[in-house]
Write a protein that holds these residues in place. Structure first.
Motif, short mmCIF file in Angstrom:
data_model
loop_
_atom_site.label_atom_id
_atom_site.label_comp_id
_atom_site.label_asym_id
_atom_site.label_seq_id
_atom_site.Cartn_x
_atom_site.Cartn_y
_atom_site.Cartn_z
N THR A 77 40.74 32.30 51.80
CA THR A 77 39.99 32.77 52.96
C THR A 77 40.90 33.48 53.95
N GLU A 80 41.60 36.97 52.69
CA GLU A 80 40.46 37.83 52.96
C GLU A 80 40.42 38.24 54.43
N ASN A 229 25.27 39.35 46.76
CA ASN A 229 26.55 38.75 47.10
C ASN A 229 26.38 37.25 47.31
N SER A 231 28.57 33.80 48.85
CA SER A 231 29.74 33.38 49.62
C SER A 231 30.59 32.42 48.78
N ASN A 234 29.05 28.96 48.75
CA ASN A 234 27.92 28.80 47.83
C ASN A 234 28.34 28.93 46.38
N TYR A 367 31.55 40.35 48.17
CA TYR A 367 31.53 39.77 49.52
C TYR A 367 32.78 38.94 49.82
N GLN A 368 33.01 37.88 49.05
CA GLN A 368 34.19 37.02 49.23
C GLN A 368 34.86 36.74 47.90
N GLU A 439 23.55 35.75 49.47
CA GLU A 439 23.67 35.96 50.90
C GLU A 439 22.58 36.93 51.37
N GLU A 443 24.01 39.90 56.41
CA GLU A 443 25.21 39.09 56.60
C GLU A 443 26.33 39.53 55.70
N ALA A 444 26.00 39.83 54.45
CA ALA A 444 27.01 40.25 53.49
C ALA A 444 27.64 41.56 53.89
N SER A 447 29.93 41.08 57.00
CA SER A 447 31.18 40.41 56.70
C SER A 447 32.12 41.29 55.90
N GLU A 448 31.59 42.11 54.97
CA GLU A 448 32.43 43.02 54.20
C GLU A 448 33.08 44.06 55.11
#
Length: 449
Positions: A77, A80, A229, A231, A234, A367-368, A439, A443-444, A447-448
């Protein structure tokens, strides 16, 4: 939070930047930390000078792989968030200083410092450095994710191709604590300089960047490509993540069991035959396996862009099990068969590493993906202990019982076959991710950006 020249905002590429400069930046880091695969060159010298057995001499390597997985999982994290330059810089500091601490440990006869330095501190450098370019490469190459990650991760597999003969030449034919300590010291200094090329060169794409003329493609029957996407939080709740965890763990266990003990293994295997293997030839074998590990990461991961990730893992696991069986059955009757089978197994081992980020991208989106990849690498931590432990413990036990040659390793090879079969089944169970884990689109995207 990364500050100053390490901050992500300082490395956003201008419109004129070419994405083909990013793979060399990643390679400078991965070729360096890939030295871990040449650890077997140090095993025998350490055993003789510090009076260790095979299980003990594998501890720095095992801890290094454990720390790789843990630092990748907990640091994913942060990578990222702070960006690849921050991650590559942290990796350089940890990896290089790990060698320096190890040099001190050998010079003073304190093996625990070698375990702490190479395995603990250096292992953190391995984990952060390993995942540092993955998310960035996938964003630069959404049209060819398997090829892009294969190029970079190829460097990790090929690190021993450089390090093995280099280390062997520094150690000489009769290593002493002085020559081993000097080798560790030089490694630390040289790798610090070489890895600096990576963090100075790397860039990230602008938020709205995409390859000219490229449009996302939907699943065409060869992979489970998703436009949604998921997270990192998830992803670990899905059965897909844990199926891939088993796949990676057992594929790595099967390969790392050979790789960690490659130099003494080939010497033991053909000892007492008409074609024994000397120390120099064994080091060449390590380098050859490193070459296959390296090329497999690029060739097989690039192939996965054409045939799909699930199909390529069927090859890694299914054919890999057959090759282990061939080695177990032919014993030491043919050096050529042993070497060829080991070469292909190690190409599958490397290919599995290089393909898994694209497999994750197919299932969970971009996304992540870096953070998800970091969590998945805990499978490598387990395999880093499991593979060497199986091979070294059984070999030590069989040697104590008076056995020699292939008998030291046959039981281990049958265990590896069983693990690969379990991994094959886990790969078959992978299905598209259910919508409840996706997601929300807004939100996706936010965040990207």
């Amino acid at each position: 939070m990364a500050l100053g020249f390490l901050d992500r905002s300082r490395i956003v590429a201008p419109p004129s930047w070419t994405r083909w400069l990013v793979p060399p930046a990643a390679l400078s880091v991965h070729l360096s930390i890939g030295q871990a695969y040449a650890w077997s060159v140090f095993k025998t010298p350490l055993e003789k000078t510090l009076h260790l057995n095979g299980t003990q001499s594998s501890l720095p390597f095992q801890l290094g792989i454990v720390m790789l997985g843990l630092s990748a999982a907990f640091g994913g994290t942060l990578v990222e968030k702070n960006g690849p330059r921050w991650a590559m810089f942290v990796s350089m500091c940890c990896f290089a200083s790990g060698f320096l601490v190890s040099a001190l440990g050998v010079a003073t006869g304190q093996f625990w410092l070698v375990v702490l330095g190479y395995g603990g501190i250096g292992g953190i450098g391995l984990g952060i450095g390993y995942i540092s370019p993955v998310s960035t490469l996938i964003k630069w190459f959404p049209d060819r994710p398997g090829m892009a990650t294969g190029i970079a991760i190829m460097g990790f597999g090929g690190g021993a191709l450089i390090a093995s003969p280099w280390s062997s030449s520094m150690l000489g034919t009769a290593p002493t604590t002085s020559t081993i300590a000097t080798a560790f010291l030089i490694h630390g200094l040289v790798y610090a300089v070489f890895m600096s090329m990576g963090w100075l060169l790397v860039r990230v794409p602008a938020d709205d960047w995409k390859p000219a003329g490229w449009q996302p493609k939907t699943d065409h029957g060869k992979a489970m490509i998703s436009t949604a996407n998921v997270s990192a939080a998830n992803a670990i709740k899905t059965p897909q993540f844990w199926c891939l965890w088993v796949v990676l763990c057992f594929n790595v266990t099967a390969g790392i069991g050979i790789l960690e003990k490659a130099s003494p293994m080939i010497q033991d295997f053909f000892k007492g035959t008409s074609t024994p293997v000397g120390v120099a030839a064994a080091a060449g074998f390590v380098a050859l396996l490193s070459l296959c590990n390296m090329l497999g990461r690029f060739v097989w991961s690039s192939t996965s862009d054409l045939v799909g990730r699930k199909n390529i893992y069927r090859t890694y696991l299914g054919v890999g099990a057959v090759l282990y069986l061939v080695i177990a059955l032919t014993q030491n009757s043919s050096k050529l068969v042993f070497i060829l089978c080991a070469m292909v197994i190690l190409s599958f081992y490397g290919g599995g590493f290089a393909t898994v980020p694209a497999y994750l991208k197919d299932l969970f989106g971009t996304y992540q993906v870096g953070a998800i990849h970091g969590r998945l690498l805990t499978a490598w931590s387990v395999a880093g202990v499991l593979g060497p432990l199986i091979v070294n413990r059984i070999a030590d036990s069989e040697k104590a019982a008076g056995k020699s040659g292939p008998d030291l390793y046959t039981t281990s090879f049958y265990i590896m076959i069983g693990l690969l079969v379990v991994g094959f089944v886990a790969n078959e169970l992978v299905r598209p991710v259910k919508e409840k884990y996706h997601e929300p689109v807004r939100e996706a995207v936010r965040s990207e950006a």
